[in-house]
Design an enzyme around this catalytic site. Structure first.
Site, PDB file in Angstrom:
ATOM      1  N   SER A  45       0.832  -1.204   0.000  1.00 54.87           N
ATOM      2  CA  SER A  45       0.000   0.000   0.000  1.00 54.87           C
ATOM      3  C   SER A  45       0.867   1.255   0.000  1.00 54.87           C
ATOM      4  O   SER A  45       0.501   2.255  -0.607  1.00 54.87           O
ATOM      5  CB  SER A  45      -0.959   0.003   1.187  1.00 54.87           C
ATOM      6  OG  SER A  45      -0.264  -0.141   2.402  1.00 54.87           O
ATOM      7  N   GLU A  46       2.027   1.216   0.689  1.00 52.68           N
ATOM      8  CA  GLU A  46       2.973   2.335   0.639  1.00 52.68           C
ATOM      9  C   GLU A  46       4.415   1.861   0.713  1.00 52.68           C
ATOM     10  O   GLU A  46       4.713   0.843   1.354  1.00 52.68           O
ATOM     11  CB  GLU A  46       2.732   3.347   1.772  1.00 52.68           C
ATOM     12  CG  GLU A  46       1.580   4.307   1.532  1.00 52.68           C
ATOM     13  CD  GLU A  46       0.289   3.835   2.152  1.00 52.68           C
ATOM     14  OE1 GLU A  46      -0.769   4.384   1.801  1.00 52.68           O
ATOM     15  OE2 GLU A  46       0.338   2.895   2.968  1.00 52.68           O
ATOM     16  N   THR A  47       5.269   2.619   0.058  1.00 50.94           N
ATOM     17  CA  THR A  47       6.720   2.464   0.121  1.00 50.94           C
ATOM     18  C   THR A  47       7.301   3.840   0.404  1.00 50.94           C
ATOM     19  O   THR A  47       6.852   4.839  -0.172  1.00 50.94           O
ATOM     20  CB  THR A  47       7.270   1.919  -1.211  1.00 50.94           C
ATOM     21  OG1 THR A  47       6.710   0.627  -1.460  1.00 50.94           O
ATOM     22  CG2 THR A  47       8.794   1.825  -1.185  1.00 50.94           C
ATOM     23  N   PHE A  65       5.022   6.787  -1.224  1.00 47.10           N
ATOM     24  CA  PHE A  65       4.417   6.416  -2.505  1.00 47.10           C
ATOM     25  C   PHE A  65       3.505   5.210  -2.347  1.00 47.10           C
ATOM     26  O   PHE A  65       3.852   4.230  -1.684  1.00 47.10           O
ATOM     27  CB  PHE A  65       5.503   6.066  -3.534  1.00 47.10           C
ATOM     28  CG  PHE A  65       6.319   7.226  -4.007  1.00 47.10           C
ATOM     29  CD1 PHE A  65       6.040   7.843  -5.218  1.00 47.10           C
ATOM     30  CD2 PHE A  65       7.376   7.707  -3.236  1.00 47.10           C
ATOM     31  CE1 PHE A  65       6.803   8.920  -5.654  1.00 47.10           C
ATOM     32  CE2 PHE A  65       8.133   8.784  -3.669  1.00 47.10           C
ATOM     33  CZ  PHE A  65       7.846   9.394  -4.881  1.00 47.10           C
ATOM     34  N   HIS A  76       0.543   4.771   8.705  1.00 49.62           N
ATOM     35  CA  HIS A  76       1.392   3.621   9.018  1.00 49.62           C
ATOM     36  C   HIS A  76       2.772   3.744   8.377  1.00 49.62           C
ATOM     37  O   HIS A  76       3.759   3.319   8.980  1.00 49.62           O
ATOM     38  CB  HIS A  76       0.664   2.293   8.694  1.00 49.62           C
ATOM     39  CG  HIS A  76       0.967   1.675   7.384  1.00 49.62           C
ATOM     40  ND1 HIS A  76       0.299   1.987   6.237  1.00 49.62           N
ATOM     41  CD2 HIS A  76       1.882   0.714   7.054  1.00 49.62           C
ATOM     42  CE1 HIS A  76       0.774   1.258   5.239  1.00 49.62           C
ATOM     43  NE2 HIS A  76       1.730   0.477   5.701  1.00 49.62           N
TER      44      HIS A  76
END
Length: 274
Positions: A45-47, A65, A76
């Site tokens: 979901s995110e990096t 991102f 998170h």
């Protein structure tokens, strides 16, 4: 070149029961296209990418991102990035100031792990009736089942709706959700958790459910506390419908600041070639 990398599970103290974030601890020299390409490849979901701070008072800068776009803030990833940064040469810090596109976000150690100060809402207030009716339609429930709805946008663009109970939230089987939508419902008094939360958003023509969502819980807390539907401190449960066990701890300072936190645990550590 090889860069330090960690994958951190957030809002849990048990590995693989929370929400993972990929963290590149040395993002200096990477351009936006390279960051976005790697985030698309991880398919989380995110990096995030850690960079030197560019403003006074910040300990580090982070860019966040999704697989398809950059976000000004997300919850998170904030906690997971801070956890990975602290695991380096900064283990003695009790309060960390993160710089992101939404501004400076303080993160502090708590008895439950790490917590960030909820950023101000970019958009709040009632949701127009036509949109509430649309939300009921995509959730496949009657309009009357939505007790209240508000904009709860602190960066990602959340719209939040309140159902009558946690049971009603867990029973949802939505269709295609074409907006960033958060749903909450209360547990009975005396339960270990105050509310059950679910978060839905569109991705490549399909509905995706996020396991545990810091930004949504931050904006939900501002709404639910202001309207007296919960009192701080409280614990929100999220991820139950996905077989996770996310626990979001919400507290408030005497001055009114809302803190959103939980456990963080490293699941993967190593090097990534970027």
């Amino acid at each position: 070149m090889s860069r330090q990398f960690a994958q951190v599970d957030v809002f849990t103290t048990t590995p693989y029961r929370g929400n993972p974030v990929a963290v590149v601890l040395d993002g200096e020299g990477l351009d936006t296209e390279e960051m976005q390409r790697f985030a698309h490849w991880t398919n989380l979901s995110e990096t995030t990418f850690v960079l030197p701070p560019s403003v006074p008072g910040a300990d580090y800068q982070v860019r966040i991102f999704t697989p398809t776009a950059e976000l000004p803030f997300a919850g998170h990833p904030t906690l997971g990035t801070c956890h990975a940064w602290l695991a380096g040469d900064h283990s003695g810090a009790d309060v960390v100031v993160q710089q992101c596109a939404a501004g400076l976000v303080p993160v502090r150690r708590t008895a439950d792990g790490l917590a960030f100060a909820a950023p101000p809402l970019l958009r709040s207030g009632p949701v127009e009736e036509s949109l509430v009716e649309h939300i009921a339609s995509v959730l496949r429930i009657d309009r009357a089942e939505i007790l209240d709805a508000e904009w709860a946008d602190n960066g990602p663009g959340w719209v939040a709706v309140l159902l009558a109970s946690a049971e009603a939230v867990l029973a949802l089987r939505p269709g295609f959700v074409d907006l960033d939508l958060g749903v909450a419902g209360p547990y009975p008094p005396g339960s270990p958790h105050a509310v059950e939360v679910r978060a839905f958003f569109p991705k490549e023509g399909a509905t995706v459910e996020d396991p545990v969502t810091g930004s949504l819980n931050a904006s939900l807390a501002q709404w639910l506390l202001r309207t007296g539907r919960v009192s701080a401190p409280y614990v929100a449960s999220q991820g139950t419908a996905l077989g996770r066990a996310g626990r979001v701890h919400v507290s408030s300072d005497p001055g009114g600041a809302i803190w959103v936190g939980g456990g963080t645990v490293t699941c993967v550590r190593g090097q990534v070639e970027l």
